[in-house]
Design an enzyme around this catalytic site. Sequence first.
Site, PDB file in Angstrom:
ATOM      1  N   TRP A 184      47.977  32.048  47.239  1.00  0.00           N
ATOM      2  CA  TRP A 184      47.442  33.427  47.615  1.00  0.00           C
ATOM      3  C   TRP A 184      47.483  34.568  46.099  1.00  0.00           C
ATOM      4  CZ3 TRP A 184      50.580  38.020  46.393  1.00  0.00           C
ATOM      5  CH2 TRP A 184      49.579  39.149  46.769  1.00  0.00           C
ATOM      6  N   GLU A 225      45.203  31.235  51.274  1.00  0.00           N
ATOM      7  CA  GLU A 225      45.437  32.302  51.908  1.00  0.00           C
ATOM      8  C   GLU A 225      44.591  33.479  51.889  1.00  0.00           C
ATOM      9  OE1 GLU A 225      49.690  35.068  52.642  1.00  0.00           O
ATOM     10  OE2 GLU A 225      49.418  33.435  51.736  1.00  0.00           O
ATOM     11  N   LYS A 227      43.544  37.990  52.750  1.00  0.00           N
ATOM     12  CA  LYS A 227      44.045  39.292  52.651  1.00  0.00           C
ATOM     13  C   LYS A 227      43.135  40.244  52.927  1.00  0.00           C
ATOM     14  CE  LYS A 227      48.045  42.155  51.417  1.00  0.00           C
ATOM     15  NZ  LYS A 227      49.315  42.047  50.369  1.00  0.00           N
ATOM     16  N   ASP A 258      47.816  34.823  57.398  1.00  0.00           N
ATOM     17  CA  ASP A 258      49.095  35.558  57.302  1.00  0.00           C
ATOM     18  C   ASP A 258      48.947  36.689  58.470  1.00  0.00           C
ATOM     19  OD1 ASP A 258      50.796  37.455  56.702  1.00  0.00           O
ATOM     20  OD2 ASP A 258      51.495  36.545  55.145  1.00  0.00           O
ATOM     21  N   HIS A 261      47.862  40.338  57.348  1.00  0.00           N
ATOM     22  CA  HIS A 261      46.871  40.505  56.204  1.00  0.00           C
ATOM     23  C   HIS A 261      45.532  40.680  56.668  1.00  0.00           C
ATOM     24  CE1 HIS A 261      48.768  37.743  52.696  1.00  0.00           C
ATOM     25  NE2 HIS A 261      49.518  38.924  52.995  1.00  0.00           N
ATOM     26  N   HIS A 285      51.437  32.069  57.883  1.00  0.00           N
ATOM     27  CA  HIS A 285      52.679  32.871  57.414  1.00  0.00           C
ATOM     28  C   HIS A 285      52.670  33.790  58.670  1.00  0.00           C
ATOM     29  CE1 HIS A 285      52.561  31.842  53.042  1.00  0.00           C
ATOM     30  NE2 HIS A 285      52.953  30.950  53.880  1.00  0.00           N
ATOM     31  N   ASP A 293      50.649  45.934  55.960  1.00  0.00           N
ATOM     32  CA  ASP A 293      51.273  44.521  55.719  1.00  0.00           C
ATOM     33  C   ASP A 293      52.669  45.016  54.996  1.00  0.00           C
ATOM     34  OD1 ASP A 293      51.951  41.852  55.082  1.00  0.00           O
ATOM     35  OD2 ASP A 293      50.803  42.073  53.262  1.00  0.00           O
ATOM     36  N   ASP A 295      55.787  43.446  56.260  1.00  0.00           N
ATOM     37  CA  ASP A 295      56.384  42.136  56.234  1.00  0.00           C
ATOM     38  C   ASP A 295      58.063  42.197  56.950  1.00  0.00           C
ATOM     39  OD1 ASP A 295      54.867  40.025  54.762  1.00  0.00           O
ATOM     40  OD2 ASP A 295      54.699  41.671  53.196  1.00  0.00           O
ATOM     41  N   ASP A 325      56.944  34.524  56.546  1.00  0.00           N
ATOM     42  CA  ASP A 325      56.608  35.372  55.320  1.00  0.00           C
ATOM     43  C   ASP A 325      57.168  36.777  55.704  1.00  0.00           C
ATOM     44  OD1 ASP A 325      56.260  36.384  53.029  1.00  0.00           O
ATOM     45  OD2 ASP A 325      54.182  36.004  53.009  1.00  0.00           O
TER      46      ASP A 325
END
Length: 417
Positions: A184, A225, A227, A258, A261, A285, A293, A295, A325
């Site tokens: 990423w 990955e 985004k 993800d 993302h 993820h 984003d 997390d 993640d």
Amino acid sequence: MSVKENFEKAKLDYERWGVNVEEALEKLKSVPISIHCWQGDDIGGFEVNQQELSGGIDVTGNYPGKATNPEQLRSDIEKALSLIPGKHRINLHAIYGETNGEVVERDEIKPEHFENWVNWAKQHGIGLDFNPTLFSHPKAEDGLTLAHPDKETRDFWIRHCIASRKIGEYFGKELGTPALTNIWIPDGYKDIPSDRLTPRQRLKDSLDEIFKEEIDEKYNIDAVESKLFGIGSEAYVVGSHEFYLGYALKNNKLCLLDTGHYHPTEVVSNKISAMLLYSDQLALHVSRPVRWDSDHVIVLDDELREIGLEIVRNDALDKVMIGLDFFDASINRVAAWTIGTRNMIKSLLYALLLPNDTLKQFQEEGNFTDRLALFEEFKTYPFGAIWDYYCEQMEVPVKEAWLDEVKTYEKEVLSKR
């Protein structure tokens, strides 16, 4: 009633719809979740010349007890694993190497810098996954790495990714299970770009160079990955979903999704079945975005349940590599791992306990009334009794009893750091 008695009673409800509960639990035991190490130290890593976080990444909070060295981090991970049912994996970033006080640039990292992690993984019988770290570094300060217009900078990051793949291969050879090495990058622009194509061409060329050497997939599996946007790349990200989806399909790499993302109204669960038609495997993820984003620690919300359902009802437990993640420094970090990982496993169990064949048949017959009714009724089926029994059988705390262990660990270990 005991956990066992509650389980036996609940099992009868599920069996009325043809759900084999014992079989579901056996399937669940075989699913490893790749647990991210960076929750334990707020993505700090152990580089001698440690840098401030960059690349659109931010960790909020200052809860006491953060791991400050590899031994502490591994100890904290061990504690979390003791509270989570099943046998799982640990996911490392390149910044978690151990260089014995020597400054080692990222394009010079070697398997030997991760020997302690491998020995620890052998001791616990778990696999390791890996990620090159293309952020929090002077050569990434302007938000560009593999797509950088400066060839010297690009070449530095290309060498770093090549070295990372060799570390993934080392993990696979030593531990007998292939490492997923995932790339990423933060590359993008804060404001409207005047040229979207050229940076993507540079990224494609960089990836081609990184993947030039073939590595046996029984040791290392490559993933890329995407985004949508990030802090500092609000207007344009070079490695978009479309870019990496195309690259992965054309070059036989895994596309990693993800859950944080994408656009706030876009969900990963809806992508899984579409992508599995064209890819033998894909990777996840799992995070929880709150308006961006951000997390957050994953909770058992609608989207997490849908992700579990899409994996299970499409017979893809061995096709989707599930990783986590998230990073929250506002709460106990061991608790964050435990909450999030247990919730990921719960989502899979919830899906395994649905009469998926019956629900599919209702849809094929156009019987949408029964389909909706059954979906809703199963939300209040005694899922918790099955989960408690699974935890007891896997010799981890039942219900919230794990929280007492975390509090004891905090008092005896974390508070003394």
